[in-house]
Design a protein around this motif. Structure first.
Motif, short mmCIF file in Angstrom:
data_model
loop_
_atom_site.label_atom_id
_atom_site.label_comp_id
_atom_site.label_asym_id
_atom_site.label_seq_id
_atom_site.Cartn_x
_atom_site.Cartn_y
_atom_site.Cartn_z
N PRO A 188 -26.23 18.55 93.26
CA PRO A 188 -24.94 18.07 93.44
C PRO A 188 -24.57 18.09 94.97
CG PRO A 188 -24.66 20.24 92.19
CD PRO A 188 -26.27 19.76 92.30
N ILE A 198 -28.39 3.39 95.68
CA ILE A 198 -28.03 4.29 94.36
C ILE A 198 -28.93 5.64 94.55
CG2 ILE A 198 -28.16 4.46 91.81
CD1 ILE A 198 -27.95 1.39 91.83
N GLU A 242 -19.69 7.08 94.11
CA GLU A 242 -19.18 7.02 92.79
C GLU A 242 -20.01 7.58 91.98
OE1 GLU A 242 -17.98 3.71 89.66
OE2 GLU A 242 -17.60 3.19 91.78
N MET A 243 -19.77 8.60 90.99
CA MET A 243 -20.91 9.27 90.09
C MET A 243 -21.05 8.53 88.96
SD MET A 243 -22.07 11.26 92.65
CE MET A 243 -22.75 12.27 92.17
N TYR A 247 -23.36 4.65 94.78
CA TYR A 247 -23.37 5.46 93.58
C TYR A 247 -24.53 6.66 93.38
CZ TYR A 247 -21.13 1.15 91.91
OH TYR A 247 -20.39 0.07 91.63
N GLY A 248 -24.13 7.69 92.61
CA GLY A 248 -24.89 8.84 92.44
C GLY A 248 -24.97 9.23 91.02
N VAL A 249 -26.34 9.78 90.97
CA VAL A 249 -26.50 10.49 89.50
C VAL A 249 -27.06 11.93 89.97
CG1 VAL A 249 -27.98 10.64 87.47
CG2 VAL A 249 -27.26 8.32 88.77
N VAL A 250 -26.38 12.88 89.20
CA VAL A 250 -26.83 14.20 89.38
C VAL A 250 -27.56 14.58 88.27
CG1 VAL A 250 -26.25 16.66 89.52
CG2 VAL A 250 -24.78 15.20 90.85
N PHE A 272 -25.70 12.24 98.71
CA PHE A 272 -24.35 11.50 98.01
C PHE A 272 -23.14 11.17 98.66
CE2 PHE A 272 -26.22 14.05 94.42
CZ PHE A 272 -26.66 13.16 93.68
N ILE A 298 -30.47 9.25 92.95
CA ILE A 298 -30.48 10.28 91.80
C ILE A 298 -31.37 11.61 92.39
CG2 ILE A 298 -31.63 10.78 89.61
CD1 ILE A 298 -31.96 7.72 89.41
#
Lengths: 318, 245
Positions: free
Chosen positions: A286, A280, B222-223, A296-299, A291, A282
């Protein structure tokens, strides 16, 4: 084409990247040959292994070649290449290969490209490589020459056919007196935490911004029952000890969870964590290459998200 | 000891990297500064000079004024600018520098391991070959001992190699070898009176032809989107599903 691949012996073992070079050599040689070169004090067993993937294996053995030395290694390679006239020479883009290849290229007056991930030999030599630490790619056509040198990124050319090549003793000895003396190999530092054994890793990169913010990662790691690791910039700044570095020049980790906070994801780092079961990431950017490897990614801003995450975990843990 | 430092004025990969067309970068989002590895190179050179005396000359190729001035402000004695556009081609850059450093003479050349924009890691190593001097790359510590240079260099997996080089030699430094100093106001003032000269060289024809630049094909993660609160909930849900909580 006669394609030569310079094998790498690392800490007394044949590095798998050597076979990857031969896979590439076999895929571009056309009607020519794939030819491995193995250098050292006693390389018989390595030559036998390489012969499974090459048409020819050249052995270059001498007591003075036991430890890598760029001047000695370049000298014996140049003696071989001047006689055998390769069309293309491949090195691994390793610490050693990246150091040695340019010396050989400069002496042969051969165009050189480094860290290549793609090679097209249709009308000359065209290579693909990453720039801007993995954010962009470029295709480069190398100027027409009699011979070319490439250093090849590890982990790219994994597929190939087996061959059954012959082993030839090149009968070459070094002729130069090196001006660089090998002193020894220094073992990695051992710290109190072995991140390569951890199930859960909270890893921080440049985006953590300051040493004082490492606490945030420590807190999160404690709640998750994990340990804190980091990418090169964090180690360079002295915010975490060297034994916590994830990447090619640090440690390779395969935890159940790898939580990447503010890590851009340069190749060097990714090679050390890509096989984690769950990643994961963060990151504010972007376009960050991380990523491309995360599940799973969080921008977003880790300083907004991580404190909330900590608060919620504290509630769950009571 | 006379030390030459190679410094590149380079686009920061953390800035906005966009393409204008297949062969050109859009410079609008780019932030230029001294190449990160070269910060460590100039710092190392200044430290040697502070300990042993001597001279530090910094050399830049192309649009490098700001970076050369920064190096002068950090403590370099003089700067040389080679006003050619080498583009992405390390062979052109190294050839141009060779001409200048041969005329200058040196005991030690320090370069960064690679540039932060094109990541070739070739200028220093090609130059060492062209000059026919001993060299070492990815250096993580450096000591001058009896006119020789003792280094450790980074290998894979946390291992290091120790080696001793006779001078004149060339080394490329890995990041983290030291802690580069900040540029002080005093330094900037002092730098104004230091020499920054341009030297013309006959640059050779390049060996790279950039065919096209493009964004790498990546499988995207997957965002997870939403407010920090929603994002945290989603992460916790994923961890619970995986049996990690």
């Amino acid at each position: 084409m006669r394609v030569f691949a310079v094998a790498e012996i690392r800490l007394g073992e044949l590095d798998p990247v050597s076979v990857e070079l031969l896979n590439l050599a076999n895929s571009v040689k056309g009607d020519g040959k794939s030819e491995a070169v193995v250098i050292g004090k006693d390389v018989g067993s390595f030559a036998e292994e390489l012969a499974k993937y090459a048409d020819v294996v050249w052995k270059i053995e001498d007591d003075s070649l036991e430890n890598y030395n760029p001047e000695l290694y370049a000298d014996v390679l140049l003696q071989l290449f001047e006689k055998e006239k390769p069309d293309l020479i491949l090195f691994p883009n390793s610490s050693r290969g990246a150091e040695l290849a340019p010396l050989v290229a400069s002496k042969l007056n051969a165009p050189i490209a480094t860290d290549v991930v793609g090679v097209d030999v249709k009308d000359g030599i065209k290579v693909s490589r990453y720039i801007f630490q993995g954010k962009l790619m470029v295709d480069i056509m190398l100027k027409k020459a009699e011979c070319y040198v490439l250093t090849v990124r590890q982990g790219v050319f994994k597929e190939g056919e087996e061959t059954n090549g012959e082993i030839v003793d090149a009968g070459i000895k070094p002729k130069v007196t090196p001006r660089r003396e090998f002193v020894g190999i220094i073992e990695p530092e051992v710290g109190e935490v072995d991140i390569s054994q951890a199930d859960i890793i909270v890893s921080v990169g440049r985006g953590i911004e300051d040493a004082s913010n490492i606490e945030l990662a420590e807190e999160l790691a404690k709640l998750l029952g994990g340990v804190v690791a980091g990418s090169r910039p964090v180690i360079d700044n002295g915010w975490l000890p060297k034994d916590r570095q994830v990447g090619i020049s640090g440690k390779t980790v395969k935890p159940k969870l790898y939580l990447a906070l503010g890590i851009s994801g340069a190749f060097q780092h990714v090679m050390g964590m890509k096989d984690s079961e769950l990643i994961i990431a963060i990151n504010k950017d972007p376009e960050a290459p991380i990523f491309g490897v995360a599940h799973y990614g969080v921008v977003g801003d880790l300083f907004e998200i991580v404190p909330v995450l900590i608060e919620k975990l504290q509630k769950i843990k009571g | 000891m006379k030390i030459i430092v190679l410094a590149k004025h380079a686009a920061d990969p953390e800035s906005e990297i966009h393409l204008k067309d297949e062969k050109t970068l859009d410079e609008r989002g780019l932030v230029f500064d001294i190449n990160d590895w070269d910060r460590y190179a100039i710092e190392e050179a200044i430290r040697i000079k502070e300990n042993l005396g001597g001279e530090v000359v910094v050399v830049g190729v192309g649009k490098s004024d700001d970076t050369l001035r920064k190096c002068l402000a950090m403590g370099a004695d003089r700067a040389i600018k080679i006003p050619i556009d080498a583009g992405m081609d390390p062979f052109v850059t190294a050839s141009a520098i060779k001409e200048v450093v041969e005329a200058e003479g040196f005991d030690l050349i320090i370069a960064g391991l690679m540039s932060q924009d094109y990541n070739n890691a070739l200028v220093g190593t090609l130059l060492a070959g062209m000059l026919n001097v001993p060299y070492a790359t990815a250096v993580t510590s450096l000591k001058v001992e009896n006119g020789k240079i003792r280094v450790t260099r980074e290998l894979e997996g946390g291992y290091q190699e120790e080696a001793v080089l006779s001078t004149p030699c060339l080394i490329t430094v890995q990041s983290g070898i030291n802690e580069p100093r900040y540029v002080s106001i005093m330094g900037i003032k002092r730098a104004r009176s230091k020499e920054l000269k341009e030297v013309s060289v006959s640059a050779p024809e390049g060996v790279y032809e950039v065919e096209k630049m493009y964004y790498p094909p990546v499988k995207k993660a997957e965002m997870i989107t939403g407010s920090p609160d929603e994002i945290a909930d989603k992460i916790i849900q994923i961890l619970k599903e995986r049996g990690l909580l």
